[in-house]
Scaffold this motif. Structure first.
Motif, PDB file in Angstrom:
ATOM      1  N   ALA A 269       0.827  -1.192   0.000  1.00  0.00           N
ATOM      2  CA  ALA A 269       0.000   0.000   0.000  1.00  0.00           C
ATOM      3  C   ALA A 269       0.866   1.249   0.000  1.00  0.00           C
ATOM      4  N   ALA A 270       0.320   2.315  -0.565  1.00  0.00           N
ATOM      5  CA  ALA A 270       1.032   3.584  -0.642  1.00  0.00           C
ATOM      6  C   ALA A 270       0.265   4.668   0.109  1.00  0.00           C
ATOM      7  N   ASP A 271       1.008   5.452   0.888  1.00  0.00           N
ATOM      8  CA  ASP A 271       0.453   6.529   1.694  1.00  0.00           C
ATOM      9  C   ASP A 271       1.028   7.847   1.178  1.00  0.00           C
ATOM     10  N   ARG A 272       0.171   8.775   0.823  1.00  0.00           N
ATOM     11  CA  ARG A 272       0.656  10.042   0.280  1.00  0.00           C
ATOM     12  C   ARG A 272       0.971  11.074   1.354  1.00  0.00           C
ATOM     13  N   TYR A 273       0.585  10.779   2.595  1.00  0.00           N
ATOM     14  CA  TYR A 273       0.713  11.801   3.627  1.00  0.00           C
ATOM     15  C   TYR A 273       1.334  11.240   4.907  1.00  0.00           C
ATOM     16  N   TYR A 274       1.845  12.152   5.705  1.00  0.00           N
ATOM     17  CA  TYR A 274       2.292  11.792   7.041  1.00  0.00           C
ATOM     18  C   TYR A 274       1.089  11.340   7.847  1.00  0.00           C
TER      19      TYR A 274
ATOM     20  N   GLY B  44       1.199  10.161  11.226  1.00  0.00           N
ATOM     21  CA  GLY B  44       1.338  10.184  12.670  1.00  0.00           C
ATOM     22  C   GLY B  44       1.217   8.788  13.240  1.00  0.00           C
ATOM     23  N   SER B  45       0.473   8.689  14.326  1.00  0.00           N
ATOM     24  CA  SER B  45       0.305   7.389  14.971  1.00  0.00           C
ATOM     25  C   SER B  45      -0.666   6.492  14.231  1.00  0.00           C
ATOM     26  N   GLY B  46      -1.278   6.996  13.181  1.00  0.00           N
ATOM     27  CA  GLY B  46      -2.270   6.213  12.454  1.00  0.00           C
ATOM     28  C   GLY B  46      -1.709   5.379  11.328  1.00  0.00           C
ATOM     29  N   TYR B  47      -0.376   5.231  11.274  1.00  0.00           N
ATOM     30  CA  TYR B  47       0.221   4.555  10.128  1.00  0.00           C
ATOM     31  C   TYR B  47      -0.076   3.067  10.088  1.00  0.00           C
ATOM     32  N   THR B  48      -0.617   2.509  11.150  1.00  0.00           N
ATOM     33  CA  THR B  48      -0.969   1.088  11.136  1.00  0.00           C
ATOM     34  C   THR B  48      -2.368   0.843  10.603  1.00  0.00           C
ATOM     35  N   LEU B  49      -3.100   1.896  10.317  1.00  0.00           N
ATOM     36  CA  LEU B  49      -4.485   1.755   9.885  1.00  0.00           C
ATOM     37  C   LEU B  49      -4.593   1.673   8.370  1.00  0.00           C
ATOM     38  N   PRO B  50      -5.258   0.661   7.837  1.00  0.00           N
ATOM     39  CA  PRO B  50      -5.422   0.550   6.384  1.00  0.00           C
ATOM     40  C   PRO B  50      -6.046   1.796   5.754  1.00  0.00           C
ATOM     41  N   ALA B  51      -6.930   2.461   6.479  1.00  0.00           N
ATOM     42  CA  ALA B  51      -7.623   3.624   5.920  1.00  0.00           C
ATOM     43  C   ALA B  51      -6.679   4.784   5.608  1.00  0.00           C
ATOM     44  N   GLN B  52      -5.474   4.761   6.183  1.00  0.00           N
ATOM     45  CA  GLN B  52      -4.521   5.841   5.936  1.00  0.00           C
ATOM     46  C   GLN B  52      -3.858   5.734   4.569  1.00  0.00           C
ATOM     47  N   TYR B  53      -3.997   4.613   3.919  1.00  0.00           N
ATOM     48  CA  TYR B  53      -3.294   4.345   2.666  1.00  0.00           C
ATOM     49  C   TYR B  53      -4.253   4.495   1.492  1.00  0.00           C
ATOM     50  N   GLU B  54      -3.808   5.240   0.494  1.00  0.00           N
ATOM     51  CA  GLU B  54      -4.697   5.592  -0.612  1.00  0.00           C
ATOM     52  C   GLU B  54      -4.672   4.584  -1.758  1.00  0.00           C
ATOM     53  N   TYR B  55      -3.574   3.885  -1.915  1.00  0.00           N
ATOM     54  CA  TYR B  55      -3.429   2.979  -3.048  1.00  0.00           C
ATOM     55  C   TYR B  55      -3.025   1.591  -2.556  1.00  0.00           C
ATOM     56  N   TRP B  56      -3.558   0.571  -3.246  1.00  0.00           N
ATOM     57  CA  TRP B  56      -3.330  -0.811  -2.841  1.00  0.00           C
ATOM     58  C   TRP B  56      -3.018  -1.684  -4.051  1.00  0.00           C
ATOM     59  N   GLY B  57      -2.178  -2.679  -3.811  1.00  0.00           N
ATOM     60  CA  GLY B  57      -1.956  -3.696  -4.816  1.00  0.00           C
ATOM     61  C   GLY B  57      -3.024  -4.774  -4.728  1.00  0.00           C
ATOM     62  N   GLN B  58      -2.892  -5.777  -5.591  1.00  0.00           N
ATOM     63  CA  GLN B  58      -3.909  -6.826  -5.677  1.00  0.00           C
ATOM     64  C   GLN B  58      -3.685  -7.938  -4.657  1.00  0.00           C
ATOM     65  N   GLY B  59      -2.514  -7.970  -4.049  1.00  0.00           N
ATOM     66  CA  GLY B  59      -2.209  -8.959  -3.028  1.00  0.00           C
ATOM     67  C   GLY B  59      -1.498 -10.172  -3.585  1.00  0.00           C
ATOM     68  N   THR B  60      -0.719 -10.816  -2.719  1.00  0.00           N
ATOM     69  CA  THR B  60      -0.026 -12.044  -3.078  1.00  0.00           C
ATOM     70  C   THR B  60      -0.134 -13.022  -1.906  1.00  0.00           C
ATOM     71  N   GLN B  61      -0.431 -14.273  -2.225  1.00  0.00           N
ATOM     72  CA  GLN B  61      -0.677 -15.261  -1.185  1.00  0.00           C
ATOM     73  C   GLN B  61       0.631 -15.810  -0.626  1.00  0.00           C
ATOM     74  N   VAL B  62       0.721 -15.847   0.684  1.00  0.00           N
ATOM     75  CA  VAL B  62       1.834 -16.490   1.384  1.00  0.00           C
ATOM     76  C   VAL B  62       1.242 -17.595   2.260  1.00  0.00           C
ATOM     77  N   THR B  63       1.715 -18.814   2.054  1.00  0.00           N
ATOM     78  CA  THR B  63       1.245 -19.949   2.833  1.00  0.00           C
ATOM     79  C   THR B  63       2.444 -20.617   3.491  1.00  0.00           C
ATOM     80  N   VAL B  64       2.375 -20.749   4.810  1.00  0.00           N
ATOM     81  CA  VAL B  64       3.456 -21.367   5.578  1.00  0.00           C
ATOM     82  C   VAL B  64       2.924 -22.662   6.175  1.00  0.00           C
ATOM     83  N   SER B  65       3.526 -23.771   5.773  1.00  0.00           N
ATOM     84  CA  SER B  65       3.086 -25.073   6.264  1.00  0.00           C
ATOM     85  C   SER B  65       3.875 -25.476   7.501  1.00  0.00           C
ATOM     86  N   SER B  66       3.224 -26.210   8.377  1.00  0.00           N
ATOM     87  CA  SER B  66       3.872 -26.615   9.634  1.00  0.00           C
ATOM     88  C   SER B  66       4.606 -27.935   9.491  1.00  0.00           C
TER      89      SER B  66
END
Length: 126
Positions: A97-102, A104-126
């Motif tokens: 995700a890309a964030d165009r602005y500072y 603050g403490s909200g950088y962990t929130l998805p809503a702060q990010y304006e642009y998103w990729g399509q995602g890539t799957q990561v699977t970890v087997s035990s």
């Protein structure tokens, strides 16, 4: 507009490593920071890591600190997430995700990010 394309996901055994890449294109000069998030089935999207595009300051979720490393290559407009010592609980779809602005403490929130990729799957087997 900023376009983001992730790559590098896959299936790996617990304890293994993967490196995710996120290639940015478009108005990348407008980007203040880049982040990685992940979302497991039935769960909310959660923050993983963030890097300031210009100076490289990094931030991590406690759950990945010491195992994951976020970095960027400004010349290639690409952000990476090196994931080591992977655990089954790291299994998720990982989003860049890309964030165009500072943020603050909200950088962990998805809503702060304006642009998103399509995602890539990561699977970890035990």
């Amino acid at each position: 507009q900023v376009q983001l394309v992730e790559s590098g996901g896959g299936l790996v055994q617990a304890g293994g490593s993967l490196r995710l890449s996120c290639a940015a294109s478009g108005r990348t000069v407008s980007v203040y920071a880049m982040g990685w998030f992940r979302q497991a089935p039935g769960q909310e999207r959660e923050f993983v890591a963030r890097i300031r595009w210009s100076v490289g300051n990094t931030y991590y979720a406690d759950s990945v600190k010491g195992r994951f490393t976020i970095s960027r290559d400004n010349a290639k407009n690409t952000v990476y997430l090196q994931m080591n010592a992977l655990k089954p609980e790291d299994t998720a779809v990982y989003y860049c995700a890309a964030d165009r602005y500072y943020s603050g403490s909200g950088y962990t929130l998805p809503a702060q990010y304006e642009y998103w990729g399509q995602g890539t799957q990561v699977t970890v087997s035990s």
